[in-house]
Design an enzyme around this catalytic site. Structure first.
Site, mmCIF file in Angstrom:
data_model
loop_
_atom_site.group_PDB
_atom_site.id
_atom_site.type_symbol
_atom_site.label_atom_id
_atom_site.label_comp_id
_atom_site.label_asym_id
_atom_site.label_seq_id
_atom_site.Cartn_x
_atom_site.Cartn_y
_atom_site.Cartn_z
ATOM 1 N N SER A 92 9.853 70.083 44.146
ATOM 2 C CA SER A 92 11.049 69.251 44.081
ATOM 3 C C SER A 92 10.905 68.203 42.990
ATOM 4 O O SER A 92 9.808 67.726 42.723
ATOM 5 C CB SER A 92 11.275 68.554 45.426
ATOM 6 O OG SER A 92 12.197 67.498 45.297
ATOM 7 N N THR A 93 12.024 67.859 42.367
ATOM 8 C CA THR A 93 12.058 66.715 41.454
ATOM 9 C C THR A 93 12.821 65.574 42.104
ATOM 10 O O THR A 93 12.272 64.517 42.407
ATOM 11 C CB THR A 93 12.733 67.089 40.113
ATOM 12 O OG1 THR A 93 11.996 68.131 39.488
ATOM 13 C CG2 THR A 93 12.774 65.873 39.185
ATOM 14 N N ARG A 94 14.119 65.784 42.352
ATOM 15 C CA ARG A 94 14.979 64.720 42.852
ATOM 16 C C ARG A 94 14.633 64.305 44.287
ATOM 17 O O ARG A 94 14.622 63.113 44.601
ATOM 18 C CB ARG A 94 16.456 65.149 42.751
ATOM 19 C CG ARG A 94 17.033 65.003 41.352
ATOM 20 C CD ARG A 94 18.085 66.049 41.063
ATOM 21 N NE ARG A 94 17.519 67.387 41.074
ATOM 22 C CZ ARG A 94 16.883 67.937 40.012
ATOM 23 N NH1 ARG A 94 16.773 67.262 38.898
ATOM 24 N NH2 ARG A 94 16.387 69.150 40.084
ATOM 25 N N THR A 95 14.347 65.255 45.164
ATOM 26 C CA THR A 95 14.040 64.895 46.551
ATOM 27 C C THR A 95 12.759 64.076 46.624
ATOM 28 O O THR A 95 12.697 63.057 47.309
ATOM 29 C CB THR A 95 13.925 66.152 47.430
ATOM 30 O OG1 THR A 95 15.167 66.850 47.409
ATOM 31 C CG2 THR A 95 13.586 65.781 48.864
ATOM 32 N N HIS A 111 20.987 71.385 53.487
ATOM 33 C CA HIS A 111 20.427 70.372 52.583
ATOM 34 C C HIS A 111 21.290 69.112 52.711
ATOM 35 O O HIS A 111 22.004 68.715 51.788
ATOM 36 C CB HIS A 111 20.429 70.881 51.144
ATOM 37 C CG HIS A 111 19.564 70.100 50.208
ATOM 38 N ND1 HIS A 111 18.828 69.002 50.599
ATOM 39 C CD2 HIS A 111 19.329 70.245 48.878
ATOM 40 C CE1 HIS A 111 18.163 68.528 49.562
ATOM 41 N NE2 HIS A 111 18.463 69.251 48.494
ATOM 42 N N GLN A 156 21.451 66.028 50.122
ATOM 43 C CA GLN A 156 22.169 66.265 48.871
ATOM 44 C C GLN A 156 23.660 65.974 49.038
ATOM 45 O O GLN A 156 24.304 65.397 48.167
ATOM 46 C CB GLN A 156 21.978 67.715 48.415
ATOM 47 C CG GLN A 156 22.756 68.068 47.153
ATOM 48 C CD GLN A 156 22.316 67.261 45.951
ATOM 49 O OE1 GLN A 156 21.127 67.226 45.625
ATOM 50 N NE2 GLN A 156 23.251 66.602 45.285
ATOM 51 N N ASN A 208 22.513 76.956 51.394
ATOM 52 C CA ASN A 208 22.275 75.785 52.245
ATOM 53 C C ASN A 208 23.125 74.578 51.845
ATOM 54 O O ASN A 208 23.541 73.796 52.707
ATOM 55 C CB ASN A 208 20.785 75.418 52.249
ATOM 56 C CG ASN A 208 20.177 75.323 50.855
ATOM 57 O OD1 ASN A 208 20.866 75.444 49.842
ATOM 58 N ND2 ASN A 208 18.877 75.123 50.795
ATOM 59 N N ASP A 216 26.018 75.794 42.157
ATOM 60 C CA ASP A 216 24.583 75.613 42.370
ATOM 61 C C ASP A 216 23.883 76.811 41.751
ATOM 62 O O ASP A 216 24.524 77.726 41.213
ATOM 63 C CB ASP A 216 24.298 75.494 43.879
ATOM 64 C CG ASP A 216 22.847 75.174 44.188
ATOM 65 O OD1 ASP A 216 22.158 74.633 43.302
ATOM 66 O OD2 ASP A 216 22.387 75.482 45.300
ATOM 67 N N MET A 220 14.774 79.341 44.940
ATOM 68 C CA MET A 220 13.336 79.558 45.080
ATOM 69 C C MET A 220 13.078 80.613 46.152
ATOM 70 O O MET A 220 13.627 80.555 47.244
ATOM 71 C CB MET A 220 12.646 78.243 45.450
ATOM 72 C CG MET A 220 12.533 77.271 44.295
ATOM 73 S SD MET A 220 11.706 75.726 44.746
ATOM 74 C CE MET A 220 13.041 74.877 45.585
ATOM 75 N N CYS A 260 23.888 70.111 41.899
ATOM 76 C CA CYS A 260 22.750 69.379 42.469
ATOM 77 C C CYS A 260 21.504 69.445 41.600
ATOM 78 O O CYS A 260 20.548 68.708 41.853
ATOM 79 C CB CYS A 260 22.454 69.889 43.879
ATOM 80 S SG CYS A 260 21.856 71.582 43.934
ATOM 81 N N LEU A 261 21.493 70.337 40.592
ATOM 82 C CA LEU A 261 20.367 70.496 39.667
ATOM 83 C C LEU A 261 19.132 71.098 40.361
ATOM 84 O O LEU A 261 18.995 70.939 41.565
ATOM 85 C CB LEU A 261 20.005 69.155 39.019
ATOM 86 C CG LEU A 261 21.143 68.422 38.295
ATOM 87 C CD1 LEU A 261 20.628 67.091 37.729
ATOM 88 C CD2 LEU A 261 21.756 69.266 37.195
ATOM 89 N N ARG A 319 21.075 60.340 44.730
ATOM 90 C CA ARG A 319 20.108 60.882 45.687
ATOM 91 C C ARG A 319 19.187 59.772 46.171
ATOM 92 O O ARG A 319 18.756 59.753 47.329
ATOM 93 C CB ARG A 319 19.280 61.997 45.025
ATOM 94 C CG ARG A 319 20.020 63.314 44.817
ATOM 95 C CD ARG A 319 20.346 63.991 46.136
ATOM 96 N NE ARG A 319 19.181 64.116 46.987
ATOM 97 C CZ ARG A 319 18.295 65.113 46.906
ATOM 98 N NH1 ARG A 319 18.461 66.070 46.001
ATOM 99 N NH2 ARG A 319 17.265 65.152 47.716
#
Length: 340
Positions: A76-79, A154, A157, A185, A249, A254, A289-290, A316
């Protein structure tokens, strides 16, 4: 010369007022479990923290002496960054645990992990492969658990998406959001939230990629209850027609890498372009959401003035902060509630 307001430090002491929403001690696995006024309260708290900390320069140690266990089965980046920096900004201590640090259900059972973390930390955020893992964590933990992403939902988000739209449009009720892409999701979380905020939802997915049947059934009930529309189609332009917000999205999530070629073939015609936007409302905006791939949305839309993807990414942080404060304290927002 640019001047900076000196920060004034405040520690948390306020108690919740009678009759006001109080989410302390709750877990968030899906916004399906939250009422309309509770979701609005979360958005209000997030808006309040953003204004007080970012715009007014206040320092709020609302989570001082608290800690959060952040478990990530998926990268994850943003989370990760939003949770880790947000918790620290509020005076708490974030603990990041990768799959190399903690193997849920492998070298230690999920049950034991939940019980141990409950004695060592105040909050758990878990980004997992299977939603059932979160359900077991909640069952065994004595502290709140936040869904940082699962195969089914999710929710954090979607909180960021809706505060971004509220900031842009000034209110949410009456907006039409068009989802163009996979029945995944994030769409499921939109479906569990939109009607409660008075938002109409149009969904375009290729055949075979429709949203989960039980989620759809619940969304239909919510739409009827709150008097909003819920429309499904396999035609992207039909979904985009007259819409205020275009959303998509990743087509290949993944764990779906082996399906890449087939998915790209199945999603042919689903790229959001200015041709898609031309049938939308004149005040259309775009969300993603990227991370984003060019086949999902072209550069002309993605980097346009109508694109809200980067404010959405920043939010976020403010929404996870609002959520963590709401689950761990009795904090009451100090700024007026935004119009929803």
């Amino acid at each position: 010369m640019k001047t900076f307001r000196s920060a004034h430090v405040r520690t948390f002491s306020a108690r919740v007022q009678p009759g006001v929403v109080n989410l302390r001690g709750r877990s968030l696995l899906t916004l399906k479990d939250f009422q309309s006024d509770e979701i609005k309260y979360l958005l209000w708290t997030s808006h309040d923290l953003k204004k007080r900390i970012k715009h007014d320069g206040e320092s709020l140690s609302l989570l001082r002496e608290k800690s959060i266990a952040m478990m990530f089965e998926k990268r994850s980046t943003r989370t990760r960054l939003s949770t880790e920096t947000g918790f620290a900004l509020l005076g708490g201590h974030p603990c990041f645990l990768t799959s190399q640090d903690i193997h849920l259900g492998v070298n230690e059972s999920t049950k034991d992990t939940a019980r141990v973390l409950s004695r060592l930390t105040d909050l758990i955020l878990a980004r997992v492969k299977n939603h059932s893992t979160l359900e077991e964590l909640v069952k065994e933990a004595s502290i709140p658990v936040i869904n940082g992403l699962s195969d089914l939902y999710h929710p954090i988000q979607i909180l960021a998406d809706f505060i971004t739209l509220q900031e842009h449009y000034g209110s949410l009720s009456g907006l039409t959001v068009s989802w163009i892409g996979d029945g995944n999701n994030i769409l499921h979380s939109f479906m569990m939230t939109a009607a409660k905020l008075g938002v109409h939802l149009k969904i375009a997915t290729p055949k075979g990629y429709e949203p989960n049947a039980s989620v759809l059934q619940e969304a239909q009930k919510l739409s009827k209850q709150f008097g909003t529309s819920l429309f499904l189609t396999s035609d992207p332009l039909e979904a985009a027609h007259g819409s205020n917000v275009l959303v998509t999205d990743t087509w290949v999530g993944m764990g779906q890498e082996e399906e890449k070629n087939q998915r790209h073939k199945d999603f042919n015609g689903y790229q959001i372009t200015m041709q898609t936007a031309r049938v939308a409302s004149p005040n259309w905006t775009f969300l993603h959401c990227l991370p984003r791939k060019p086949e999902e949305v072209d550069d002309e839309v993605f980097y346009s003035h109508q694109s809200l993807v980067f404010p959405e990414a920043e939010n976020r942080k403010w929404t996870i902060m609002g959520l963590m404060v709401s689950l761990l304290t009795d904090y009451m927002p100090q700024t007026p509630m935004p119009k929803f």
